[in-house]
Design a protein around this motif. Structure first.
Motif, mmCIF file in Angstrom:
data_model
loop_
_atom_site.group_PDB
_atom_site.id
_atom_site.type_symbol
_atom_site.label_atom_id
_atom_site.label_comp_id
_atom_site.label_asym_id
_atom_site.label_seq_id
_atom_site.Cartn_x
_atom_site.Cartn_y
_atom_site.Cartn_z
ATOM 1 N N GLY A 168 0.817 -1.211 0.000
ATOM 2 C CA GLY A 168 0.000 0.000 0.000
ATOM 3 C C GLY A 168 0.849 1.258 0.000
ATOM 4 O O GLY A 168 0.520 2.245 -0.670
ATOM 5 N N ALA A 169 1.960 1.252 0.756
ATOM 6 C CA ALA A 169 2.826 2.426 0.844
ATOM 7 C C ALA A 169 3.604 2.677 -0.442
ATOM 8 O O ALA A 169 4.058 3.794 -0.688
ATOM 9 N N MET A 170 3.779 1.642 -1.244
ATOM 10 C CA MET A 170 4.518 1.789 -2.510
ATOM 11 C C MET A 170 3.684 2.465 -3.591
ATOM 12 O O MET A 170 4.241 3.036 -4.537
ATOM 13 N N LEU A 171 2.368 2.404 -3.472
ATOM 14 C CA LEU A 171 1.504 2.925 -4.528
ATOM 15 C C LEU A 171 1.587 4.445 -4.601
ATOM 16 O O LEU A 171 1.712 5.129 -3.595
ATOM 17 N N HIS A 172 1.493 4.961 -5.807
ATOM 18 C CA HIS A 172 1.547 6.408 -6.025
ATOM 19 C C HIS A 172 0.132 6.951 -6.185
ATOM 20 O O HIS A 172 -0.627 6.508 -7.051
ATOM 21 N N LEU A 173 -0.223 7.918 -5.333
ATOM 22 C CA LEU A 173 -1.528 8.556 -5.378
ATOM 23 C C LEU A 173 -1.366 10.042 -5.674
ATOM 24 O O LEU A 173 -0.349 10.647 -5.349
ATOM 25 N N THR A 174 -2.379 10.621 -6.283
ATOM 26 C CA THR A 174 -2.401 12.073 -6.411
ATOM 27 C C THR A 174 -2.793 12.664 -5.056
ATOM 28 O O THR A 174 -3.332 11.955 -4.194
ATOM 29 N N GLN A 175 -2.537 13.948 -4.873
ATOM 30 C CA GLN A 175 -2.884 14.578 -3.607
ATOM 31 C C GLN A 175 -4.388 14.489 -3.344
ATOM 32 O O GLN A 175 -4.814 14.183 -2.226
ATOM 33 N N LYS A 176 -5.195 14.713 -4.360
ATOM 34 C CA LYS A 176 -6.648 14.675 -4.194
ATOM 35 C C LYS A 176 -7.120 13.286 -3.790
ATOM 36 O O LYS A 176 -7.894 13.134 -2.837
ATOM 37 N N SER A 177 -6.660 12.266 -4.506
ATOM 38 C CA SER A 177 -7.105 10.904 -4.199
ATOM 39 C C SER A 177 -6.608 10.466 -2.824
ATOM 40 O O SER A 177 -7.312 9.755 -2.097
ATOM 41 N N PHE A 178 -5.400 10.911 -2.450
ATOM 42 C CA PHE A 178 -4.873 10.567 -1.130
ATOM 43 C C PHE A 178 -5.780 11.086 -0.025
ATOM 44 O O PHE A 178 -6.160 10.354 0.899
ATOM 45 N N PHE A 179 -6.160 12.357 -0.098
ATOM 46 C CA PHE A 179 -6.970 12.938 0.965
ATOM 47 C C PHE A 179 -8.396 12.398 0.961
ATOM 48 O O PHE A 179 -9.040 12.315 2.016
#
Length: 258
Positions: free
Chosen positions: A90-101
Motif C-alpha cells: 500500500g505504501a509503494m503505490l503512487h496517489l495524487t494529492q486529491k485521491s490521497f486525501f
C-alpha cells in the motif's frame, strides 16, 4: 516550515494527540496527517512524518504494554503476518494529492464511526472470537494493513474498534495488540515508501515533532494503564476522527470546507 511562528502550536497539538491516542493503544497518525495538511503542501512528506511519529509513540507504548503483561503474542502474529506485506504494498503505490486525501477521509470517517459504536457494546471479560479464526485474521490483517500503508496510518485505529466489536479480548489487551500492530505496520509502511520513492522528510521540523509525540506518548500510555477510562477516550477519538474524515472528503470532492 521550521521557521513557522505556529510551530509551537503545532508541536503542542502533536503532544496532545500523542497523549490521547496512545492512551487507547493508537499512534495518532490520522490526526498528525490532518494537522500537517494545514501546514505542509507536500502530502508525501506529510505521510512520512505521520508514520515516523506513529513509530515513536507506539514503540515506547508497546514496551509498557508488554511490561504490564497485556500483550498476547499468539493473537498478534496471525494478524501481523497478513498486515505487514499489505502495508508495504500500500505504501509503494503512487496517489495524487486529491485521491490521497479522499482515501484518508473515508478511512477516518469509517474508523470514527466504529469507535463511537463501541459505546453501545458491553465490555467482555472473556474473548468470543478465537485466535484460530484464520479467515478473520486474513481479512482483518490484509485490509487494515493495506489501508494503513496507503494513507500513512498504522492501522490500529481501524483494527482496534473492530476487535472490540467482535469481542476479541479485553479492552487493555486489544489496546496492547493495536499498539504492536501499529508498530509493525508503520515500519512496513516506511519501508514501502522508501521502495516506492515516496519517502520525504524535513528534518528540523521532524525532530521537533518527534520529541513532542515522544513526551505525549509517554504520558498517554501511563494514563491508560492507570487512570483513564478507555470508553471515554475512544468516544472522544471517534468524534475527532469522524469530523476530520468528513471534512477531508467534502473538501476534496465538493470543495466544501467545514
Amino acid at each position: 516550515m521550521s521557521d513557522n511562528p505556529n510551530l509551537l502550536l503545532l508541536s503542542a497539538g502533536f503532544f496532545l494527540i500523542a497523549a490521547l491516542y496512545s492512551s487507547v493503544g493508537f499512534g495518532g497518525g490520522s490526526s498528525y496527517l490532518a494537522l500537517l495538511a494545514l501546514c505542509i503542501p507536500d502530502f508525501l512528506q506529510i505521510k512520512t512524518a505521520a508514520l515516523l511519529c506513529n513509530l515513536v509513540v507506539v514503540s515506547t507504548g508497546s514496551y509498557l504494554y508488554y511490561k504490564e503483561g497485556f500483550f498476547d503474542r499468539k493473537k498478534f502474529l496471525p494478524l501481523a503476518l497478513c498486515s505487514v506485506p499489505a502495508a508495504f504494498i500500500g505504501a509503494m503505490l503512487h496517489l495524487t494529492q486529491k485521491s490521497f486525501f479522499i482515501f484518508l477521509g473515508c478511512v477516518l470517517a469509517l474508523s470514527g464511526i466504529l469507535l463511537i459504536t463501541q459505546l453501545f457494546i458491553k465490555a467482555v471479560e472473556k474473548p468470543v472470537v478465537s485466535n484460530k479464526s484464520w479467515l478473520v485474521n486474513i481479512g482483518l490483517g490484509t485490509s487494515t494493513g493495506f489501508l494503513s500503508g496507503l494513507v500513512g496510518i498504522g492501522g490500529g485505529i481501524l483494527l482496534s474498534p473492530i476487535l472490540n466489536l467482535l469481542k476479541w479480548d479485553t479492552a487493555k489487551k486489544i489496546a496492547a495488540l493495536a499498539s504492536f500492530f501499529i508498530l509493525v505496520n508503520s515500519i512496513a509502511g516506511l519501508l514501502g515508501q522508501v521502495a516506492g520513492n515516496n519517502f520525504h522528510v524535513e528534518f528540523p521540523l521532524l525532530l521537533i515533532l518527534l520529541l513532542a509525540v515522544f513526551l505525549g506518548g509517554q504520558l498517554g500510555t501511563r494514563l491508560s494503564l492507570r487512570l483513564l477510562k478507555p470508553e471515554l477516550v475512544r468516544a472522544l477519538t471517534g468524534i475527532l476522527v469522524s469530523y476530520i474524515g468528513v471534512k477531508l472528503v467534502l473538501k476534496y470532492t465538493l470543495k466544501i470546507d467545514i
